[in-house]
Design a protein around this motif. Structure first.
Motif, short mmCIF file in Angstrom:
data_model
loop_
_atom_site.label_atom_id
_atom_site.label_comp_id
_atom_site.label_asym_id
_atom_site.label_seq_id
_atom_site.Cartn_x
_atom_site.Cartn_y
_atom_site.Cartn_z
N PRO A 236 -27.85 28.80 28.45
CA PRO A 236 -28.34 27.48 28.08
C PRO A 236 -28.91 27.47 26.66
O PRO A 236 -29.50 28.44 26.21
N ALA A 237 -28.74 26.34 25.99
CA ALA A 237 -29.26 26.17 24.64
C ALA A 237 -29.54 24.69 24.40
O ALA A 237 -29.06 23.83 25.12
N ARG A 238 -30.32 24.43 23.35
CA ARG A 238 -30.64 23.05 22.95
C ARG A 238 -30.00 22.80 21.60
O ARG A 238 -30.08 23.62 20.69
N ILE A 239 -29.37 21.63 21.46
CA ILE A 239 -28.74 21.26 20.20
C ILE A 239 -29.84 20.84 19.20
O ILE A 239 -30.63 19.95 19.49
N ASP B 219 -29.59 17.55 23.06
CA ASP B 219 -28.86 17.84 24.29
C ASP B 219 -29.05 19.30 24.71
O ASP B 219 -29.17 20.19 23.86
N ILE B 220 -29.08 19.51 26.01
CA ILE B 220 -29.05 20.87 26.56
C ILE B 220 -27.59 21.15 26.88
O ILE B 220 -26.91 20.34 27.51
N VAL B 221 -27.11 22.29 26.41
CA VAL B 221 -25.71 22.64 26.58
C VAL B 221 -25.59 24.04 27.16
O VAL B 221 -26.55 24.82 27.16
N LEU B 222 -24.42 24.35 27.67
CA LEU B 222 -24.12 25.70 28.12
C LEU B 222 -23.13 26.32 27.15
O LEU B 222 -22.12 25.71 26.80
N ILE B 223 -23.45 27.53 26.72
CA ILE B 223 -22.60 28.29 25.80
C ILE B 223 -21.82 29.30 26.63
O ILE B 223 -22.40 30.03 27.43
N ASP B 224 -20.52 29.35 26.44
CA ASP B 224 -19.67 30.31 27.15
C ASP B 224 -19.77 31.66 26.44
O ASP B 224 -19.41 31.78 25.28
N TYR B 225 -20.30 32.65 27.15
CA TYR B 225 -20.45 34.02 26.63
C TYR B 225 -19.47 34.97 27.30
O TYR B 225 -19.63 36.18 27.24
N THR B 226 -18.45 34.43 27.95
CA THR B 226 -17.46 35.26 28.62
C THR B 226 -16.66 36.03 27.57
O THR B 226 -16.33 35.49 26.52
N SER B 227 -16.36 37.29 27.86
CA SER B 227 -15.55 38.09 26.92
C SER B 227 -14.20 37.44 26.71
O SER B 227 -13.61 36.87 27.62
N LYS B 228 -13.70 37.55 25.49
CA LYS B 228 -12.41 36.95 25.15
C LYS B 228 -11.26 37.63 25.88
O LYS B 228 -10.26 37.00 26.18
N ALA B 229 -11.41 38.92 26.16
CA ALA B 229 -10.38 39.68 26.87
C ALA B 229 -11.09 40.76 27.68
O ALA B 229 -12.19 41.17 27.32
N PRO B 230 -10.47 41.23 28.75
CA PRO B 230 -11.13 42.25 29.58
C PRO B 230 -11.53 43.51 28.80
O PRO B 230 -12.52 44.15 29.12
N THR B 231 -10.81 43.81 27.77
CA THR B 231 -11.12 45.02 27.00
C THR B 231 -11.92 44.72 25.74
O THR B 231 -12.26 45.64 25.00
N ALA B 232 -12.22 43.45 25.47
CA ALA B 232 -12.96 43.09 24.27
C ALA B 232 -14.38 42.66 24.63
O ALA B 232 -14.56 41.70 25.36
N PRO B 233 -15.38 43.35 24.13
CA PRO B 233 -16.77 42.99 24.46
C PRO B 233 -17.29 41.81 23.63
O PRO B 233 -18.46 41.50 23.67
N ILE B 234 -16.42 41.13 22.90
CA ILE B 234 -16.84 40.02 22.05
C ILE B 234 -16.82 38.73 22.86
O ILE B 234 -15.78 38.33 23.38
N PRO B 235 -17.97 38.04 22.98
CA PRO B 235 -17.99 36.80 23.76
C PRO B 235 -17.38 35.63 22.99
O PRO B 235 -17.32 35.64 21.76
#
Length: 115
Positions: free
Chosen positions: A6-9, A55-71
């Motif tokens: 969660p984050a605030r704009i 606004d309160i928003v949700l930021i997607d921090y899911t990894s871009k790929a299973p082998t990439a630790p970059i969200p």
């Protein structure tokens, strides 16, 4: 499934804004996370026109790929009303508890006698 933060704009930068000169059509927003960090991130195109300061928003921090630790680090949801207040309070209260929890002193290794 993913990981969302969660984050605030704080400020929106739309390429349609007369005060923003843009080389692309991406809307960005400076956000403050519930734990005090600030970032400027893109918003998904489907919701970009709807986000606004505060606004309160949700930021997607899911990894871009299973082998990439970059969200991904992209704004994917806008929360409003009671739902926004509730998630912000939930995370803010957690952060306050975490900050005020007693710190466990790490055991320091005492040098042995080297005779």
């Amino acid at each position: 499934m993913g990981i969302f933060h969660p984050a605030r704009i704080l400020e929106v930068y739309s390429p349609k804004d007369a005060n923003v000169l843009s080389a692309d059509s991406i809307t960005l927003a400076t956000i403050e996370t519930w734990d005090g960090f600030q970032f400027t991130l893109p918003a998904e195109a489907e919701i970009a026109k709807d986000i606004k300061n505060g606004d309160i928003v949700l930021i997607d921090y899911t990894s871009k790929a299973p082998t990439a630790p970059i969200p991904r680090q992209i704004i994917v949801k806008v929360l409003r009303g009671d739902k926004a207040k509730k998630i912000w309070k939930l995370y803010s209260d957690y952060h306050k508890r975490k900050k005020s929890a007693p710190k466990h002193p790490q055991q320091q290794a005492t040098p042995g006698y080297f005779g």
